[in-house]
Motif scaffolding. Structure first.
Motif, short mmCIF file in Angstrom:
data_model
loop_
_atom_site.label_atom_id
_atom_site.label_comp_id
_atom_site.label_asym_id
_atom_site.label_seq_id
_atom_site.Cartn_x
_atom_site.Cartn_y
_atom_site.Cartn_z
N ASN A 221 -4.53 4.24 -20.12
CA ASN A 221 -5.36 4.59 -21.26
C ASN A 221 -5.89 3.28 -21.84
O ASN A 221 -5.12 2.46 -22.32
N LEU A 222 -7.18 3.08 -21.82
CA LEU A 222 -7.74 1.80 -22.25
C LEU A 222 -7.50 1.51 -23.73
O LEU A 222 -7.58 0.37 -24.16
N ARG A 223 -7.18 2.53 -24.50
CA ARG A 223 -6.92 2.31 -25.93
C ARG A 223 -5.52 1.78 -26.20
O ARG A 223 -5.24 1.27 -27.26
N ASP A 224 -4.63 1.95 -25.25
CA ASP A 224 -3.24 1.55 -25.44
C ASP A 224 -2.92 0.37 -24.54
O ASP A 224 -2.76 0.52 -23.34
N GLU A 225 -2.81 -0.81 -25.12
CA GLU A 225 -2.55 -2.01 -24.32
C GLU A 225 -1.19 -1.99 -23.64
O GLU A 225 -0.99 -2.65 -22.64
N ASN A 226 -0.24 -1.22 -24.15
CA ASN A 226 1.09 -1.14 -23.54
C ASN A 226 1.13 -0.22 -22.33
O ASN A 226 2.13 -0.15 -21.64
N ALA A 227 0.04 0.49 -22.06
CA ALA A 227 0.02 1.43 -20.96
C ALA A 227 -0.39 0.78 -19.64
O ALA A 227 -0.70 1.47 -18.68
N ASN A 228 -0.39 -0.54 -19.57
CA ASN A 228 -0.80 -1.22 -18.35
C ASN A 228 0.24 -1.14 -17.23
O ASN A 228 -0.08 -1.32 -16.08
N TRP A 229 1.49 -0.91 -17.59
CA TRP A 229 2.57 -0.93 -16.62
C TRP A 229 3.42 0.33 -16.73
O TRP A 229 3.60 0.87 -17.81
N ILE A 230 3.92 0.79 -15.61
CA ILE A 230 4.87 1.90 -15.59
C ILE A 230 6.10 1.47 -14.79
O ILE A 230 6.01 0.57 -13.95
N ILE A 231 7.21 2.09 -15.07
CA ILE A 231 8.46 1.77 -14.38
C ILE A 231 8.77 2.90 -13.40
O ILE A 231 8.71 4.07 -13.77
N LYS A 232 9.06 2.54 -12.15
CA LYS A 232 9.42 3.53 -11.13
C LYS A 232 10.72 3.11 -10.47
O LYS A 232 10.97 1.92 -10.27
N ASN A 233 11.52 4.10 -10.10
CA ASN A 233 12.67 3.82 -9.24
C ASN A 233 12.13 3.37 -7.90
O ASN A 233 11.20 3.98 -7.36
N THR A 234 12.70 2.30 -7.37
CA THR A 234 12.19 1.69 -6.16
C THR A 234 13.33 1.38 -5.21
O THR A 234 14.40 0.93 -5.62
N ILE A 235 13.09 1.61 -3.92
CA ILE A 235 14.07 1.27 -2.88
C ILE A 235 13.69 -0.09 -2.32
O ILE A 235 12.56 -0.29 -1.85
N PHE A 236 14.61 -1.02 -2.35
CA PHE A 236 14.35 -2.37 -1.87
C PHE A 236 14.86 -2.52 -0.43
O PHE A 236 15.94 -2.04 -0.10
N GLY A 237 14.07 -3.20 0.40
CA GLY A 237 14.42 -3.43 1.80
C GLY A 237 13.87 -2.41 2.76
O GLY A 237 14.05 -2.51 3.96
N ILE A 238 13.14 -1.43 2.23
CA ILE A 238 12.52 -0.38 3.07
C ILE A 238 11.04 -0.32 2.76
O ILE A 238 10.63 -0.29 1.62
N LYS A 239 10.25 -0.28 3.82
CA LYS A 239 8.81 -0.07 3.69
C LYS A 239 8.44 1.07 4.62
O LYS A 239 8.82 1.07 5.79
N ILE A 240 7.70 2.04 4.11
CA ILE A 240 7.23 3.14 4.95
C ILE A 240 6.22 2.55 5.93
O ILE A 240 5.30 1.84 5.53
N SER A 241 6.40 2.82 7.21
CA SER A 241 5.48 2.30 8.23
C SER A 241 4.08 2.86 8.02
O SER A 241 3.92 3.99 7.57
N ASN A 242 3.08 2.07 8.35
CA ASN A 242 1.69 2.49 8.17
C ASN A 242 1.34 3.72 8.97
O ASN A 242 0.47 4.49 8.59
N ASN A 243 1.99 3.92 10.10
CA ASN A 243 1.66 5.08 10.94
C ASN A 243 2.40 6.35 10.52
O ASN A 243 2.34 7.34 11.20
N THR A 244 3.11 6.29 9.39
CA THR A 244 3.85 7.46 8.91
C THR A 244 2.93 8.33 8.07
O THR A 244 2.43 7.91 7.06
#
Length: 103
Positions: free
Chosen positions: A79-102
């Motif tokens: 939302n361009l009116r809210d400067e704090n809305a630039n970032w969101i927090i997501k649960n993330t798995i580290f060390g795994i990347k979904i392959s491009n062909n998936t």
């Protein structure tokens, strides 16, 4: 050879998904948990298996040694009116990347 076959047969669907559809060679890579989960559910459906809850998938990942923690992501739908809305927090798995062909 027998031991290798036994190990392959005894893998969970989650372990098979990671082996077949993910790149785990770069320890610096990461995947948002929700993206991973959606693709894992499709993999289960494609293999005629029942869905597994997010909680069970998360627990199994942690039990298998994968790190899941919060990561800040740039919010493309901010939302361009809210400067704090630039970032969101997501649960993330580290060390795994979904392959491009998936999917």
């Amino acid at each position: 050879e027998r031991m290798k076959n036994y190990q392959e047969v005894s893998k969970t669907m989650l372990e098979r998904f990671i082996d077949e559809k993910c790149d785990i060679t770069d320890s610096e890579s990461f995947t948002p948990f929700d993206d991973f989960y959606v693709k894992f559910l499709k993999y289960l459906k494609d293999n005629n298996r029942e869905d597994i809850s997010k909680i069970k998938v998360s627990k199994e990942l942690r039990n298998d040694g994968w790190e899941i923690k919060h990561k800040n992501y740039k919010n493309n739908q901010m939302n361009l009116r809210d400067e704090n809305a630039n970032w969101i927090i997501k649960n993330t798995i580290f060390g795994i990347k979904i392959s491009n062909n998936t999917l």
